[in-house]
Design a protein around this motif. Structure first.
Motif, PDB file in Angstrom:
ATOM      1  N   ASP A  60       0.858  -1.178   0.000  1.00 29.38           N
ATOM      2  CA  ASP A  60       0.000   0.000   0.000  1.00 29.38           C
ATOM      3  C   ASP A  60       0.896   1.231   0.000  1.00 29.38           C
ATOM      4  OD1 ASP A  60      -1.825   2.010   0.370  1.00 29.38           O
ATOM      5  OD2 ASP A  60      -2.612   1.247   2.258  1.00 29.38           O
ATOM      6  N   ALA A  61       0.804   2.022  -1.071  1.00 28.45           N
ATOM      7  CA  ALA A  61       1.637   3.216  -1.200  1.00 28.45           C
ATOM      8  C   ALA A  61       0.860   4.480  -0.865  1.00 28.45           C
ATOM      9  CB  ALA A  61       2.190   3.301  -2.614  1.00 28.45           C
ATOM     10  N   GLY A  62      -0.343   4.331  -0.357  1.00 31.67           N
ATOM     11  CA  GLY A  62      -1.127   5.490   0.047  1.00 31.67           C
ATOM     12  C   GLY A  62      -2.146   5.943  -0.970  1.00 31.67           C
ATOM     13  N   GLU A  63      -1.893   5.710  -2.255  1.00 31.21           N
ATOM     14  CA  GLU A  63      -2.825   6.107  -3.299  1.00 31.21           C
ATOM     15  C   GLU A  63      -2.871   5.023  -4.368  1.00 31.21           C
ATOM     16  OE1 GLU A  63      -2.805   9.959  -4.853  1.00 31.21           O
ATOM     17  OE2 GLU A  63      -2.221  10.895  -2.992  1.00 31.21           O
ATOM     18  N   GLY A  64      -3.974   4.942  -5.043  1.00 29.93           N
ATOM     19  CA  GLY A  64      -4.098   3.991  -6.136  1.00 29.93           C
ATOM     20  C   GLY A  64      -4.218   2.558  -5.653  1.00 29.93           C
ATOM     21  N   PRO A  65      -4.043   1.622  -6.588  1.00 29.81           N
ATOM     22  CA  PRO A  65      -4.238   0.214  -6.256  1.00 29.81           C
ATOM     23  C   PRO A  65      -3.115  -0.414  -5.449  1.00 29.81           C
ATOM     24  CG  PRO A  65      -3.552   0.440  -8.528  1.00 29.81           C
ATOM     25  CD  PRO A  65      -3.750   1.830  -7.996  1.00 29.81           C
ATOM     26  N   GLY A  66      -1.996   0.240  -5.323  1.00 29.09           N
ATOM     27  CA  GLY A  66      -0.870  -0.321  -4.575  1.00 29.09           C
ATOM     28  C   GLY A  66       0.237  -0.741  -5.510  1.00 29.09           C
ATOM     29  N   ALA A  67       1.351  -1.117  -4.923  1.00 25.71           N
ATOM     30  CA  ALA A  67       2.538  -1.490  -5.695  1.00 25.71           C
ATOM     31  C   ALA A  67       2.744  -2.999  -5.637  1.00 25.71           C
ATOM     32  CB  ALA A  67       3.752  -0.771  -5.123  1.00 25.71           C
ATOM     33  N   TYR A  68       3.395  -3.510  -6.656  1.00 31.69           N
ATOM     34  CA  TYR A  68       3.737  -4.923  -6.787  1.00 31.69           C
ATOM     35  C   TYR A  68       5.231  -5.040  -6.534  1.00 31.69           C
ATOM     36  CZ  TYR A  68       4.784  -9.246  -9.334  1.00 31.69           C
ATOM     37  OH  TYR A  68       5.224 -10.487  -9.688  1.00 31.69           O
ATOM     38  N   LEU A  69       5.631  -5.865  -5.573  1.00 34.67           N
ATOM     39  CA  LEU A  69       7.042  -6.039  -5.238  1.00 34.67           C
ATOM     40  C   LEU A  69       7.398  -7.515  -5.326  1.00 34.67           C
ATOM     41  CD1 LEU A  69       9.731  -4.869  -4.096  1.00 34.67           C
ATOM     42  CD2 LEU A  69       8.790  -5.328  -1.815  1.00 34.67           C
ATOM     43  N   PRO A  70       8.134  -7.925  -6.385  1.00 33.53           N
ATOM     44  CA  PRO A  70       8.553  -9.319  -6.480  1.00 33.53           C
ATOM     45  C   PRO A  70       9.399  -9.711  -5.268  1.00 33.53           C
ATOM     46  CG  PRO A  70       8.934  -8.179  -8.557  1.00 33.53           C
ATOM     47  CD  PRO A  70       8.571  -7.136  -7.534  1.00 33.53           C
ATOM     48  N   GLU A  71       9.222 -10.924  -4.800  1.00 30.65           N
ATOM     49  CA  GLU A  71       9.931 -11.396  -3.611  1.00 30.65           C
ATOM     50  C   GLU A  71      11.443 -11.252  -3.751  1.00 30.65           C
ATOM     51  OE1 GLU A  71       9.503 -15.159  -0.621  1.00 30.65           O
ATOM     52  OE2 GLU A  71       9.350 -15.581  -2.755  1.00 30.65           O
ATOM     53  N   LYS A  72      11.974 -11.480  -4.955  1.00 30.39           N
ATOM     54  CA  LYS A  72      13.431 -11.390  -5.155  1.00 30.39           C
ATOM     55  C   LYS A  72      13.966  -9.971  -4.943  1.00 30.39           C
ATOM     56  CE  LYS A  72      13.174 -10.862 -10.173  1.00 30.39           C
ATOM     57  NZ  LYS A  72      13.494 -11.459 -11.445  1.00 30.39           N
ATOM     58  N   HIS A  73      13.081  -8.953  -4.979  1.00 31.52           N
ATOM     59  CA  HIS A  73      13.505  -7.563  -4.760  1.00 31.52           C
ATOM     60  C   HIS A  73      13.220  -7.094  -3.332  1.00 31.52           C
ATOM     61  CE1 HIS A  73      14.514  -7.030  -8.915  1.00 31.52           C
ATOM     62  NE2 HIS A  73      13.312  -7.393  -9.294  1.00 31.52           N
ATOM     63  N   ALA A  74      12.848  -8.004  -2.459  1.00 36.83           N
ATOM     64  CA  ALA A  74      12.508  -7.650  -1.073  1.00 36.83           C
ATOM     65  C   ALA A  74      13.715  -7.720  -0.143  1.00 36.83           C
ATOM     66  CB  ALA A  74      11.388  -8.545  -0.568  1.00 36.83           C
ATOM     67  N   GLY A  75      14.895  -7.848  -0.701  1.00 38.37           N
ATOM     68  CA  GLY A  75      16.106  -7.847   0.119  1.00 38.37           C
ATOM     69  C   GLY A  75      16.398  -9.160   0.805  1.00 38.37           C
ATOM     70  N   GLY A  76      15.804 -10.245   0.337  1.00 33.38           N
ATOM     71  CA  GLY A  76      16.068 -11.555   0.913  1.00 33.38           C
ATOM     72  C   GLY A  76      15.421 -11.796   2.263  1.00 33.38           C
ATOM     73  N   THR A  77      14.534 -10.914   2.672  1.00 32.73           N
ATOM     74  CA  THR A  77      13.856 -11.050   3.955  1.00 32.73           C
ATOM     75  C   THR A  77      12.377 -11.284   3.734  1.00 32.73           C
ATOM     76  OG1 THR A  77      15.409  -9.470   4.891  1.00 32.73           O
ATOM     77  CG2 THR A  77      13.427  -9.885   6.147  1.00 32.73           C
ATOM     78  N   ALA A  78      11.802 -12.230   4.466  1.00 29.82           N
ATOM     79  CA  ALA A  78      10.358 -12.448   4.392  1.00 29.82           C
ATOM     80  C   ALA A  78       9.667 -11.274   5.085  1.00 29.82           C
ATOM     81  CB  ALA A  78       9.979 -13.762   5.047  1.00 29.82           C
ATOM     82  N   LEU A  79       8.780 -10.608   4.371  1.00 28.45           N
ATOM     83  CA  LEU A  79       8.060  -9.463   4.928  1.00 28.45           C
ATOM     84  C   LEU A  79       6.685  -9.901   5.393  1.00 28.45           C
ATOM     85  CD1 LEU A  79       8.971  -6.890   2.133  1.00 28.45           C
ATOM     86  CD2 LEU A  79      10.040  -7.136   4.380  1.00 28.45           C
ATOM     87  N   LYS A  80       6.237  -9.376   6.496  1.00 26.98           N
ATOM     88  CA  LYS A  80       4.922  -9.704   7.034  1.00 26.98           C
ATOM     89  C   LYS A  80       3.954  -8.570   6.737  1.00 26.98           C
ATOM     90  CE  LYS A  80       6.795 -12.518  10.551  1.00 26.98           C
ATOM     91  NZ  LYS A  80       6.882 -13.284  11.555  1.00 26.98           N
ATOM     92  N   PRO A  81       2.663  -8.874   6.642  1.00 28.67           N
ATOM     93  CA  PRO A  81       1.685  -7.802   6.456  1.00 28.67           C
ATOM     94  C   PRO A  81       1.845  -6.744   7.561  1.00 28.67           C
ATOM     95  CG  PRO A  81       0.633  -9.905   6.109  1.00 28.67           C
ATOM     96  CD  PRO A  81       2.021 -10.190   6.634  1.00 28.67           C
TER      97      PRO A  81
END
Length: 89
Positions: A60-81
């Motif tokens: 959620d980027a604050g506006e619009g439908p939100g952003a898509y972030l491929p897991e490989k670009h998440a810095g190697g860390t599992a992100l939680k909601p």
């Protein structure tokens, strides 16, 4: 040598104007329209959900439908909601 920098900010109903003066010389002028995020801006997003079938996060980027972030670009860390992360528009 010390530089003197003065920044003027004027907010209108639909935009913000910013002017910079350095050592008495006009150096910059920016206009940002309300509700429009300029390209290259760094904003803070919040992870909404992880889509295992896509190996990606929806942020959620604050506006619009939100952003898509491929897991490989998440810095190697599992992100939680709810996790907060900066990203470039």
């Amino acid at each position: 040598m010390n530089q003197k920098r003065i920044i003027y900010i004027r907010k209108n109903s639909d935009s913000v104007e910013i002017a910079a003066i350095e050592d008495g010389i006009f150096s910059e002028y920016l206009v940002e329209k309300e509700g429009i995020i300029p390209e290259g801006a760094v904003i803070i997003g919040k992870v909404r959900e992880y889509a295992a079938s896509l190996n990606a996060y929806f942020v959620d980027a604050g506006e619009g439908p939100g952003a898509y972030l491929p897991e490989k670009h998440a810095g190697g860390t599992a992100l939680k909601p709810g996790a907060v992360l900066p990203f470039i528009v």
